[in-house]
Design a protein around this motif. Structure first.
Motif, mmCIF file in Angstrom:
data_model
loop_
_atom_site.group_PDB
_atom_site.id
_atom_site.type_symbol
_atom_site.label_atom_id
_atom_site.label_comp_id
_atom_site.label_asym_id
_atom_site.label_seq_id
_atom_site.Cartn_x
_atom_site.Cartn_y
_atom_site.Cartn_z
ATOM 1 N N LEU A 282 32.773 65.925 -4.257
ATOM 2 C CA LEU A 282 34.110 65.677 -3.707
ATOM 3 C C LEU A 282 34.564 64.263 -4.022
ATOM 4 C CD1 LEU A 282 33.822 67.210 -0.106
ATOM 5 C CD2 LEU A 282 35.128 68.118 -2.035
ATOM 6 N N GLY B 141 32.908 57.118 14.811
ATOM 7 C CA GLY B 141 33.450 58.283 14.113
ATOM 8 C C GLY B 141 33.271 59.566 14.895
ATOM 9 N N GLN C 217 34.723 63.336 16.712
ATOM 10 C CA GLN C 217 35.606 63.612 17.853
ATOM 11 C C GLN C 217 34.908 63.349 19.183
ATOM 12 O OE1 GLN C 217 36.653 67.720 17.340
ATOM 13 N NE2 GLN C 217 37.368 67.388 15.265
ATOM 14 N N GLY D 270 36.249 58.537 16.317
ATOM 15 C CA GLY D 270 36.884 58.046 15.091
ATOM 16 C C GLY D 270 38.380 58.243 15.031
ATOM 17 N N TYR D 271 39.032 58.329 16.188
ATOM 18 C CA TYR D 271 40.473 58.564 16.182
ATOM 19 C C TYR D 271 41.179 57.388 16.843
ATOM 20 C CZ TYR D 271 39.012 62.986 14.367
ATOM 21 O OH TYR D 271 38.427 63.932 13.549
ATOM 22 N N GLY E 23 34.979 60.433 7.515
ATOM 23 C CA GLY E 23 35.323 61.296 6.378
ATOM 24 C C GLY E 23 35.976 60.476 5.272
ATOM 25 N N SER E 24 35.969 61.055 4.068
ATOM 26 C CA SER E 24 36.603 60.376 2.919
ATOM 27 C C SER E 24 38.053 60.826 2.814
ATOM 28 C CB SER E 24 35.906 60.779 1.618
ATOM 29 O OG SER E 24 34.615 60.264 1.589
ATOM 30 N N GLY F 88 30.173 63.337 7.890
ATOM 31 C CA GLY F 88 30.012 64.168 9.085
ATOM 32 C C GLY F 88 28.654 64.014 9.764
ATOM 33 N N ASP G 102 28.243 64.773 13.503
ATOM 34 C CA ASP G 102 28.352 66.195 13.840
ATOM 35 C C ASP G 102 26.992 66.884 13.708
ATOM 36 O OD1 ASP G 102 31.196 66.351 14.364
ATOM 37 O OD2 ASP G 102 31.450 65.918 12.243
ATOM 38 N N ARG H 178 27.989 74.575 3.847
ATOM 39 C CA ARG H 178 29.071 73.985 4.652
ATOM 40 C C ARG H 178 30.343 74.838 4.558
ATOM 41 N NH1 ARG H 178 30.048 67.799 4.091
ATOM 42 N NH2 ARG H 178 31.200 68.288 5.969
ATOM 43 N N ARG I 80 39.002 73.350 -0.355
ATOM 44 C CA ARG I 80 38.622 72.014 -0.793
ATOM 45 C C ARG I 80 37.589 72.088 -1.929
ATOM 46 N NH1 ARG I 80 35.191 67.617 2.692
ATOM 47 N NH2 ARG I 80 36.716 67.590 4.350
HETATM 48 N N1 UDP Z 1 36.944 62.003 11.451
HETATM 49 C C1 UDP Z 1 37.189 60.887 12.231
HETATM 50 N N2 UDP Z 1 38.430 60.339 12.221
HETATM 51 C C2 UDP Z 1 39.443 60.828 11.455
HETATM 52 C C3 UDP Z 1 39.167 61.955 10.631
HETATM 53 C C4 UDP Z 1 37.904 62.517 10.650
HETATM 54 O O1 UDP Z 1 36.305 60.412 12.937
HETATM 55 O O2 UDP Z 1 40.537 60.277 11.492
HETATM 56 C C5 UDP Z 1 35.588 62.573 11.466
HETATM 57 C C6 UDP Z 1 35.477 64.047 11.722
HETATM 58 O O3 UDP Z 1 35.558 64.300 13.122
HETATM 59 C C7 UDP Z 1 34.101 64.367 11.149
HETATM 60 C C8 UDP Z 1 33.953 63.320 10.042
HETATM 61 O O4 UDP Z 1 35.026 62.409 10.188
HETATM 62 O O5 UDP Z 1 33.124 64.081 12.116
HETATM 63 C C9 UDP Z 1 34.009 63.732 8.612
HETATM 64 O O6 UDP Z 1 34.053 65.020 8.384
HETATM 65 P P1 UDP Z 1 33.934 65.654 6.942
HETATM 66 O O7 UDP Z 1 32.920 66.714 7.065
HETATM 67 O O8 UDP Z 1 35.288 65.999 6.462
HETATM 68 O O9 UDP Z 1 33.400 64.447 6.035
HETATM 69 P P2 UDP Z 1 32.481 64.449 4.780
HETATM 70 O O10 UDP Z 1 31.077 64.500 5.308
HETATM 71 O O11 UDP Z 1 32.874 65.660 3.974
HETATM 72 O O12 UDP Z 1 32.847 63.143 4.144
#
Ligand code: UDP
Length: 263
Positions: free
Chosen positions: A59, A127, A129, A155-156, A182-183, A208, A211, A234, A245
């Motif tokens: 990704l 980071g 929720q 993370g909000y 997240g990216s 993530g 999570d 995933r 995606r």
């Molecule tokens: N997330 C966050 N704030 C934001 C957007 C996403 O904390 O504004 C968190 C989301 O809750 C999740 C993590 O970022 O826990 C990333 O998730 P994702 O699986 O999309 O990331 P990846 O591992 O693919 O980079």
């Protein structure tokens, strides 16, 4: 702090290009020792700003070639490690000296936690929720007694809140900020705020991760990780969010992997 052999500057400068991105060749064990050494340096004022450590996968490679702001963030990081078995396979196929291993952040956090518990290195989790980061922190502390996680936060938040949030992280006495937004959010946050986080050793992006460790989401079985299918696991778990995606980015990533991977 530690007596193990440190990766010297030659190792740090020893790169490999995977899908067009300059990656570090450091292994999980070497990165763990570097984390320790950087903590010592940061505490004694030798590191003016934290090192930014990020990961690459399919990704990331696809986005890197499509989004110039994201490309700037990745190029601005100090270390990009390879978190994706397909990327390691590409180096085996196309490089004289392939990568020795995959540095999966979900595994690296275990090495890092074990070392941190032993050496008194302090973590901050930012980071995910609600209270997911807090639950992940509790689970890791249970698994690694003595591990100090000096703060957690979801993370909000808004751009305006970032300065105060960074102050709070510095005040907590953290050495390593684990950043799971997240990216491309996490990479942009790291580059935008590193100057506000002086005193820390590392900003380590982790997607993530919280999570997984809060057990909100299970991780792919070992065999799927080994054959490069963690992404498929995933997708099957969250088809609505992730299906499109990966379908869009996999062919793009494959093209860049096959044409832009070399020693
Ligand atoms: N997330 C966050 N704030 C934001 C957007 C996403 O904390 O504004 C968190 C989301 O809750 C999740 C993590 O970022 O826990 C990333 O998730 P994702 O699986 O999309 O990331 P990846 O591992 O693919 O980079």
């Amino acid at each position: 702090m530690v007596n193990q052999l440190l990766p010297d500057d030659a190792d740090l400068d020893n790169h490999i290009t995977v899908g067009g991105i300059l990656n570090s060749r450091l292994t999980r064990a070497e990165l763990t020792v570097l984390m320790c050494e950087d903590t010592r340096r940061a505490r004694s004022g030798e590191l003016p700003e934290p090192r930014v450590v990020v990961s690459s996968n399919g990704l990331v490679i696809a986005k890197y070639h499509q989004d110039t702001a994201f490309k700037r963030s990745i190029d601005g990081a100090d270390i990009v490690d390879v978190d994706g078995m397909p990327l390691v396979f590409a180096t085996r196929l196309l490089c004289k000296t392939p990568l020795r291993e995959r540095v999966a952040t979900t595994d690296f956090v275990k090495d890092a936690s074990e070392m941190a518990a032993k050496e008194g290195i302090r973590f901050y989790f930012l980071g995910a929720q609600g209270d997911v980061a807090q639950i992940a922190a509790r689970n890791l502390q249970r698994a690694y007694p003595g591990l100090q996680i000096v703060g957690t936060r979801n993370g909000y938040f808004s751009l305006e809140e970032e300065a105060a949030l960074c102050d709070e992280i510095v005040q907590s006495g953290a050495d390593i900020l684990w950043l799971g937004l997240g990216s491309p959010k996490q990479e942009a946050f790291a580059l935008r705020n590193r100057h506000r986080l002086a005193g820390l050793a590392w900003i380590r992006t982790c997607g993530g991760l919280f999570d997984f460790y809060s057990e909100r989401l299970p991780r792919a079985p070992q065999w799927m990780q080994g054959v490069g299918l963690e992404w498929l696991f995933r997708v099957l778990q969250e088809p609505k969010r992730l299906g499109g995606r990966y379908m869009l980015t996999n062919p793009v990533a494959l093209y860049h992997l096959m044409t832009k991977t070399h020693d």
